[in-house]
Design an enzyme around this catalytic site. Structure first.
Site, short mmCIF file in Angstrom:
data_model
loop_
_atom_site.label_atom_id
_atom_site.label_comp_id
_atom_site.label_asym_id
_atom_site.label_seq_id
_atom_site.Cartn_x
_atom_site.Cartn_y
_atom_site.Cartn_z
N HIS A 82 -36.41 -43.84 37.16
CA HIS A 82 -37.14 -42.85 36.38
C HIS A 82 -37.56 -43.47 35.06
CE1 HIS A 82 -38.30 -38.94 34.78
NE2 HIS A 82 -37.74 -39.32 33.65
N ASP A 161 -36.66 -26.02 36.50
CA ASP A 161 -37.20 -26.92 35.47
C ASP A 161 -38.67 -26.63 35.20
OD1 ASP A 161 -36.93 -29.23 33.64
OD2 ASP A 161 -38.43 -30.07 34.98
N ARG A 168 -40.03 -24.33 27.15
CA ARG A 168 -39.62 -25.19 26.01
C ARG A 168 -40.83 -25.74 25.28
NH1 ARG A 168 -36.64 -29.50 29.00
NH2 ARG A 168 -36.51 -30.51 26.99
N SER A 183 -32.99 -31.56 32.50
CA SER A 183 -34.33 -31.51 33.10
C SER A 183 -34.57 -32.78 33.94
CB SER A 183 -35.36 -31.39 31.98
OG SER A 183 -36.65 -31.68 32.45
N LYS A 187 -33.83 -33.28 38.51
CA LYS A 187 -34.88 -33.71 39.44
C LYS A 187 -34.46 -34.98 40.18
CE LYS A 187 -37.72 -33.16 35.96
NZ LYS A 187 -38.73 -33.05 34.94
N1 URA Z 1 -39.19 -35.32 30.83
C1 URA Z 1 -38.66 -34.36 31.60
O1 URA Z 1 -38.77 -34.37 32.82
N2 URA Z 1 -38.00 -33.36 30.98
C2 URA Z 1 -37.83 -33.29 29.64
O2 URA Z 1 -37.21 -32.37 29.14
C3 URA Z 1 -38.39 -34.31 28.88
C4 URA Z 1 -39.07 -35.33 29.50
#
Ligand code: URA
Length: 437
Positions: A82, A161, A168, A183, A187
């Site tokens: 990621h 999310d 947010r 978050s 994932k």
């Molecule tokens: N990337 C994400 O997937 N979530 C966040 O909260 C910030 C960056």
């Protein structure tokens, strides 16, 4: 349980229980808890923080708010990566085939990009016919057979999310470490890999502006990943200028191919070696980082990494001819140079602004509905610390027409700062966090 009580509890600095966190996420996802209460909770979390147990509970509750991919039909260890995102970030295009060519399976879910350039999927779609709309069965079969597949995110991956991040975004609660960690990691956990390597960027073109903030985020991400039972490592890298030279979809694919061919040896290769060696060592495929780097370099020198990219493109319905003949990739009809107005040394490149130039050319999306033009973007010729003569080209603009090219060339000049004398570049790889967080 009442959401009002939970908000008050967090407001007063107390820890929420596992059941309270599960209730909050389940009922928010189902639309029972309204946005105004959830935004108040997000602000309380931002101000009061959460302990590791709470962050883990929040991450797991979010992970299970939708589909969770079970990768057990794929034999062996599966790795995923990621990135917190940056300008010109084509890392996955290089890293994934390199690692897969060393025998470690890559089972990756990727998203489309919103912002300066497309995401990995948009970039890969520069290969005609390439599709990431794989069924789970096709995804498993491709990883089993070819050692690599990149699939688009399923619609129902971590729905909590999707709602929370949108909330947010408009309530000033994005920059909270517990909320960012839950978050991102929810994932990654829902995507099912055993080994997760995180590329956390710091600087102008990234989400965390300072190295200290990026390190804190990286430590928290890896700690929660490990508490969730995954092998996890993180690398903190500098995003004070775009990564590599190309910004724009097919242009980035072309650069990735050059790295896989062993024709380029800059930051992009260094980053892929560092991330790849974390993957191979965490998975137990290499005894240490030197051994892992040797394996990865051998995959490049032997041509196996490039062949692996071609194999993946073909397996996902694409025409892989351009892997060996990049001149077949989509190309812009107009290319113009951006001459330097003076002699000097490049002291700054505003990465985010370069990304915006590429986006305005059509290389990125301002809204989800925008269609990406794979041909357009920017190729930098001068990077931090490089000397430049008056009139020498700082960058090339690849555009759909003369008008947008001229406009982009003007904007690109503002992305560069020049000075007299030498410029010392900070180290590109700031830190590698392995088993030490
Ligand atoms: N990337 C994400 O997937 N979530 C966040 O909260 C910030 C960056």
């Amino acid at each position: 349980m009442r959401m009002t009580d939970l908000i008050a509890k967090k407001r007063d600095g107390q820890a929420l229980t596992t059941d309270e966190i599960r209730y909050m996420i389940t009922d928010y996802t189902a639309g029972i808890i309204p946005d105004y209460q959830m935004s108040s909770m997000c602000m309380a979390i931002l101000l009061r923080g959460m302990n590791d147990r709470e962050v883990l509970d929040l991450t797991l509750a979010m992970q299970h708010s939708g589909d969770v991919l079970d990768l057990s039909p794929i034999q062996g260890i599966k790795a995923d990566k990621h990135s917190t995102g940056g300008v010109g970030d084509k890392t996955s295009l290089v890293l994934c085939p390199m690692v897969a060519a060393c025998g470690l399976k890559i089972a990756k879910m990727s998203g489309r990009g919103l912002g300066h350039t497309g995401g990995t999927i948009d970039k890969l779609e520069s290969f005609p016919g390439f599709s990431t709309a794989l069924t789970e069965e096709q995804f498993f079969e491709n990883v089993n057979r070819h050692g690599i597949a990149i699939m688009g995110q399923t619609a129902n991956l971590v729905p909590a999310d999707k709602k929370l991040y949108a909330l947010r975004d408009v309530t000033g609660t994005v920059p909270s470490i517990p909320l960012i960690v839950s978050s991102i990691m929810s994932k990654k956990l829902a995507s099912g890999a055993d080994v997760i390597v995180l590329d956390v960027k710091c600087g102008d073109g990234s989400f965390m502006k300072t190295a200290e903030d990026a390190e804190e985020l990286a430590r928290n991400l890896t700690r929660i990943g490990r508490l969730a039972g995954k092998k996890c490592a993180a690398i903190i890298t500098d995003m004070d200028q775009p990564l590599g030279y190309a910004v724009g979809n097919a242009l980035e694919v072309r650069e990735a191919i050059a790295v896989l061919k062993g024709e380029e040896e800059g930051d992009l290769l260094r980053l892929c070696l560092a991330l790849g060696s974390c993957m191979l060592t965490e998975a137990g495929y290499a005894s240490d980082h030197d051994a892992a780097e040797r394996m990865l370099l051998d995959a490049v020198k032997s041509g196996r990494a490039l062949d692996k990219l071609a194999e993946m493109v073909t397996a996902q319905g694409g025409d892989a001819s351009a892997v060996y003949r990049p001149e077949l990739l989509p190309a812009a009809p107009v290319i113009c140079e951006v001459p330097s107005p003076r002699a000097g040394t490049v002291s700054r490149i505003h990465a985010e602004a370069v990304g915006l130039v590429s986006m305005k050319l059509g290389g990125g999306r301002a809204t989800k509905e925008d269609v990406i033009d794979p041909r357009v973007g920017v190729v930098l010729h001068k990077k931090l610390g490089d000397a430049v003569a008056e009139g020498e080209s700082l960058a090339s603009i690849h555009a759909a027409d003369e008008k947008s090219a001229a406009e982009a060339a003007r904007q690109l000049l503002d992305c560069y700062e020049l000075c007299d004398g030498e410029v010392v570049r900070p180290p590109f790889i700031r830190k590698i966090l392995r088993g030490d967080v």
